[in-house]
Design a protein around this motif. Structure first.
Motif, PDB file in Angstrom:
ATOM      1  N   LEU A  34      22.788 -24.493 -10.571  1.00 16.92           N
ATOM      2  CA  LEU A  34      23.822 -23.788  -9.641  1.00 16.92           C
ATOM      3  C   LEU A  34      23.487 -22.036  -9.347  1.00 16.92           C
ATOM      4  N   MET A  38      22.673 -20.308  -5.978  1.00 13.24           N
ATOM      5  CA  MET A  38      23.328 -19.238  -5.713  1.00 13.24           C
ATOM      6  C   MET A  38      22.460 -17.866  -5.624  1.00 13.24           C
ATOM      7  N   PRO A  48      25.287 -21.566  -1.111  1.00 14.67           N
ATOM      8  CA  PRO A  48      26.476 -20.769  -1.669  1.00 14.67           C
ATOM      9  C   PRO A  48      26.297 -19.343  -2.319  1.00 14.67           C
ATOM     10  N   ALA A  53      30.195 -20.174  -5.373  1.00 14.35           N
ATOM     11  CA  ALA A  53      29.876 -20.823  -6.721  1.00 14.35           C
ATOM     12  C   ALA A  53      31.145 -20.749  -7.602  1.00 14.35           C
ATOM     13  N   GLY A 470      29.696 -27.383  -7.601  1.00 16.65           N
ATOM     14  CA  GLY A 470      28.850 -26.399  -6.975  1.00 16.65           C
ATOM     15  C   GLY A 470      27.650 -26.878  -6.410  1.00 16.65           C
ATOM     16  N   ALA A 474      26.408 -27.172  -2.488  1.00 16.10           N
ATOM     17  CA  ALA A 474      25.346 -26.564  -1.827  1.00 16.10           C
ATOM     18  C   ALA A 474      24.287 -27.753  -1.278  1.00 16.10           C
TER      19      ALA A 474
END
Length: 602
Positions: A34, A38, A48, A53, A470, A474
């Protein structure tokens, strides 16, 4: 194709590879994935942002799981878990019986209650059950998650996935009246055969396909075997029961050596020996087992009335100390030395270098090097940590006595949660709201303390679930999911509705395995609707297929949040889910594709 979906695909493959090779813990791997996604938001708005996130960790479902850990703590601290175990699960002699006795009530309950709280409630129950029955947790926790999911596909309210599809059906009905929302049992003619096929698969193949990762069996040769006495109280529920019926036979890490009955001493205790009030039970075992024994309803230290600690019993804990040469009680019996008056602590058990001590606790003459298991106030360890009377003083983790007097209060709160969850729509309250109210009641009724509630939350599980949510968002925002969907449907449409139905199931299943169940349903629904409209056929079989497929991700722990909830307690690796889940995925796909057109014609 732009670069964003290609990068998202590469990162997804890397995450799956790390999980599959067990190179890092799931929470670390998923948070790392993640973080990478991010960070790419600096180069493209399709990834994201840090704010987006972070919102994944505020997901209502994730918060609900956290609250349910607190409710489970209330059940554990009061012994409510043990009551459920005794009455619902019993003590099966074989793994097959254990599986059946577990999956049937779990599946039935999950048909009417969201499966996440069902798994959250059963995780400590099954964990405790495995200790008592000496079953391997790794043989039971994956079936627990799977059974909850299979039960959930049988009704509209059994899983949040079905409710997501129902919400989309209601929205579609506003523009197309021919699309009808489902009723409570519309999905049942399809969900029930799917569930039965899945449960049969678990009973037949789970014992063979799942690993056996139990703790090494205790063989009576541990370096610290304690001799301990426990008194059968007059109002004890085990009075009149045999040793086996009372659950005191085949104890993990301990055994019943003798019974002191008045002036008579009974040795060589058989399973049929009946227990009487005021019996003194002499156990030999390791400290973890003695912690469990002191929590058995109706058993208490026999010296408690003579050497009473001036606290409520639930505010005490266990501490181990080693007697040093400077201890003034060396050479004196525990009673003669007035151990309780000197240290404000009760001696529960004594370990002496493998020597089997035959005397009653109060008559034992202390020697240098004796290890004593004490019931103390919580501050005893801090006060005596540097006391010259003892070589060592250390608290025993998780040793506070169970509050049996509040077990039925905790069970009543749990029952209210179950009923309220079944009617959450009518009450106008979300499951999170209901769970918070139940958790508050656990605290207000002193079923668990604030400290115990905080300790009960499994943060690694919550972090893993939040990161998985998350990552799923994405994959959707980068367009990777949409590209895969369009490619599959375009390839299968010429083969007719049955082939497209199979394709929709497969696509939804892939989404579920790598994203989340709710996201998979949301992604697959518009694709299925477009496919049905393009072929001019009824949309009901496609909607039903999306419901089942979005809940049927069994081959990876990412497929459903309940998989993450059992990942740690079961001691699993990524490959364990693949081994048992992939054949189950294929089986349920075949059953769904064959049965759907029969109960919901095109």
């Amino acid at each position: 194709m732009s670069w964003e979906p290609l990068v998202a695909l590469a990162l997804l493959v890397a995450i799956l590879y790390i999980l599959g090779r067990n190179l890092a813990p799931p929470d670390v791997t998923l948070v790392g994935g993640l973080t990478a996604l991010m960070s790419l938001s600096a180069f493209s708005g399709r990834f994201p942002t840090p704010r987006e996130a972070a919102l994944a960790f505020g997901n209502e479902g994730l918060l609900t799981v956290g609250v349910l850990f607190v409710i489970a703590a209330g059940l554990t601290e009061t012994g409510g878990i043990a009551l459920l175990t005794e009455r619902l699960l019993g003590r099966p002699a074989t793994l097959l019986r254990a599986l059946v006795r577990m999956i049937v009530p779990v599946a039935v309950t999950s048909a009417f209650i969201n499966n996440t709280p069902v798994v959250a409630m059963f995780v400590p129950v099954i964990g405790e059950w495995c200790k008592k029955t000496r079953q391997s947790p790794s043989k039971l926790f994956i079936p627990l998650s799977y059974a909850a999911i299979l039960g959930g596909v049988c009704t509209l309210i059994g899983t949040s996935t079905n409710l997501v599809v129902q919400g989309m059906l209601i929205e579609a009905n506003k523009t197309d009246p021919s699309i009808r929302p489902f009723g409570m049992f519309t999905i049942t003619p399809l969900g029930l055969p799917v569930a039965l096929a899945g449960l049969a698969y678990l009973v037949v193949l789970a014992p063979r396909l799942l690993p056996d990762r139990r703790q090494p069996a205790w063989n009576g040769d541990e370096t610290r075997q304690y001799t301990a006495e426990l008194l059968v109280r007059r109002n004890s529920p085990i009075v009149g029961k045999t040793v086996e019926d009372a659950g005191l036979r085949h104890l993990p890490g301990a055994y019943l050596m003798a019974i002191q009955r008045g002036a008579e001493s009974l040795a060589g205790i058989g399973p049929g020996q009946r227990l009487l009030a005021e019996d003194r039970l002499v156990f030999v075992g390791i400290v973890d087992s003695l912690v469990e024994l002191q929590n058995v309803r109706g058993l208490s230290p026999p010296l408690e009335h003579t050497y009473r600690v001036n606290d409520r019993r639930e505010d005490r804990c266990l501490t181990e100390v080693v007697v040093s040469p400077r201890c003034p009680l060396v050479g004196k019996s525990i009673r003669e030395g007035q151990f309780r008056n000197r240290y404000d602590a009760v001696v529960l058990a004594v370990h002496r270098h493998g020597e089997r001590i035959q005397e009653k606790i109060g008559d034992i003459v202390l020697k240098v090097g004796d290890t004593l298991l004490l019931q103390t106030r919580p501050w005893f360890h801090r006060k005596h940590r540097n006391n010259g009377d003892f070589f060592l003083s250390s608290a025993v983790p998780g040793s506070r006595p169970v509050r049996h007097d509040r077990a039925w209060i905790a069970l009543a709160i749990f029952a209210a949660l179950v009923v309220a969850a079944a009617f959450e729509g009518s009450l106008g309250l979300s499951l999170l709201n209901i769970g918070l109210l139940a958790a508050a009641l656990m605290g207000l009724t002193r079923c668990c303390s604030a400290e115990q509630a905080r300790r009960s939350i499994d943060w690694s599980t919550l972090i893993a679930i939040g990161a998985a949510i998350g990552i799923g968002r994405a994959i959707e925002s980068t367009g990777l999911a949409a590209i895969a969907a369009a490619t599959l449907v375009d390839a299968l449409r010429p083969a007719g509705p049955w082939a497209v139905l199979a394709g929709i199931y497969l696509l939804t299943l892939v989404f579920t395995e790598i994203v989340t169940n709710n996201a998979a349903a949301a992604l697959a629904f518009p694709i299925a609707l477009a496919a049905a409209r393009g072929m001019g056929v009824d949309f009901v079989p496609f909607a039903a297929t999306v419901m089942v497929a979005a809940s049927s991700g069994f081959a990876t722990p990412l497929g459903y949040q309940t998989h993450m909830m059992v990942y740690g307690p079961g001691g699993y690796r990524f490959g364990d889910f693949v081994r048992i889940g992939l054949p189950l995925d294929l089986l349920l796909m075949i059953v769904t594709v064959l049965v759907t057109p029969l109960v919901f014609p095109f």
